[in-house]
Design a protein around this motif. Sequence first.
Motif, PDB file in Angstrom:
ATOM      1  N   MET A  56       0.826  -1.206   0.000  1.00 35.01           N
ATOM      2  CA  MET A  56       0.000   0.000   0.000  1.00 35.01           C
ATOM      3  C   MET A  56       0.863   1.260   0.000  1.00 35.01           C
ATOM      4  O   MET A  56       0.613   2.212  -0.744  1.00 35.01           O
ATOM      5  CB  MET A  56      -0.941   0.004   1.207  1.00 35.01           C
ATOM      6  CG  MET A  56      -1.748   1.291   1.356  1.00 35.01           C
ATOM      7  SD  MET A  56      -2.728   1.738  -0.102  1.00 35.01           S
ATOM      8  CE  MET A  56      -4.071   0.547   0.028  1.00 35.01           C
ATOM      9  N   HIS A  62      -3.062   3.480  -5.712  1.00 32.39           N
ATOM     10  CA  HIS A  62      -4.007   3.530  -4.596  1.00 32.39           C
ATOM     11  C   HIS A  62      -3.912   4.870  -3.869  1.00 32.39           C
ATOM     12  O   HIS A  62      -4.930   5.483  -3.518  1.00 32.39           O
ATOM     13  CB  HIS A  62      -3.728   2.406  -3.597  1.00 32.39           C
ATOM     14  CG  HIS A  62      -3.786   1.039  -4.184  1.00 32.39           C
ATOM     15  ND1 HIS A  62      -4.915   0.519  -4.766  1.00 32.39           N
ATOM     16  CD2 HIS A  62      -2.842   0.072  -4.280  1.00 32.39           C
ATOM     17  CE1 HIS A  62      -4.667  -0.703  -5.210  1.00 32.39           C
ATOM     18  NE2 HIS A  62      -3.420  -0.992  -4.917  1.00 32.39           N
ATOM     19  N   THR A  87     -12.334   0.974   2.003  1.00 29.47           N
ATOM     20  CA  THR A  87     -11.817  -0.235   2.647  1.00 29.47           C
ATOM     21  C   THR A  87     -12.759  -1.415   2.455  1.00 29.47           C
ATOM     22  O   THR A  87     -12.318  -2.536   2.154  1.00 29.47           O
ATOM     23  CB  THR A  87     -11.596   0.025   4.154  1.00 29.47           C
ATOM     24  OG1 THR A  87     -10.624   1.062   4.311  1.00 29.47           O
ATOM     25  CG2 THR A  87     -11.122  -1.236   4.859  1.00 29.47           C
ATOM     26  N   GLN A 182      -2.230   2.006   4.624  1.00 21.33           N
ATOM     27  CA  GLN A 182      -3.150   3.054   4.205  1.00 21.33           C
ATOM     28  C   GLN A 182      -3.293   4.114   5.296  1.00 21.33           C
ATOM     29  O   GLN A 182      -3.293   5.316   5.014  1.00 21.33           O
ATOM     30  CB  GLN A 182      -4.511   2.432   3.900  1.00 21.33           C
ATOM     31  CG  GLN A 182      -5.599   3.410   3.506  1.00 21.33           C
ATOM     32  CD  GLN A 182      -6.878   2.689   3.116  1.00 21.33           C
ATOM     33  OE1 GLN A 182      -6.987   2.102   2.061  1.00 21.33           O
ATOM     34  NE2 GLN A 182      -7.864   2.716   4.002  1.00 21.33           N
TER      35      GLN A 182
END
Length: 231
Positions: A56, A62, A87, A182
């Motif tokens: 991530m 992303h 999520t 994240q």
Amino acid sequence: MLTKLSSYCLLFILIGCACMSIEVFAHGVDDNTRAFLEQNSGIQFIPFIYIGAKHMITGYDHLLFLVGVIFFLHKRRDVLLYVTMFTIGHSATLLLGVLGNVQVNAYLIDAIIGLSVVYKGFDNLGGFKRCFNWQPNTQWAVLIFGLFHGLGLATKLQEFNLPSEGLFTNLVAFNIGVELGQFAALVIILIAINTWRKWPSFQRFSTLTNTLLMSAGVMLMGYQLAGYFIN
């Protein structure tokens, strides 16, 4: 002078990220991770958390999407809501994609992920209202694109033919790692955006940033579509 210099720095950083090899970042994996995944057997909870977090943090496709999602969010409740929608989306398709052996073309999925970056930059610039006099439901859009981001994660893991023994547990660990990565990235992004929000140059900064998001998304789409047609 300082704010203009900072804007140029941001410009070069984002362009540099967009131009870096997809094999190094985005959905690529380094040689050590590749070797571990190919030789893995049984439950490896901590290593999969680490791999998920690293994926991530280095997955700029992303992160670019998340920058667009939270860019104009002021309240913690709103940030939590949108990140939760994202999520839920990517966690569901990550698990279902790998466990259900859902086969999708990785190039096309990554092109859609690039499209998600274009969409968010365009939306943040007010493009839908100005061009179409219509505004998509932003929450549903984040959820739907989250589903494609999860499929992107799933397609990469499927390349390694992970053994069925301990697969579910390892996938949960990987997803936990993704969420940790994240969270770490979002903290840094939110601090940067909220700090800049206090400066008079924020409006110019927001326009530049979201224009660059669209440009980076177009580049990602073009790269992946070229790979699809060539291969």
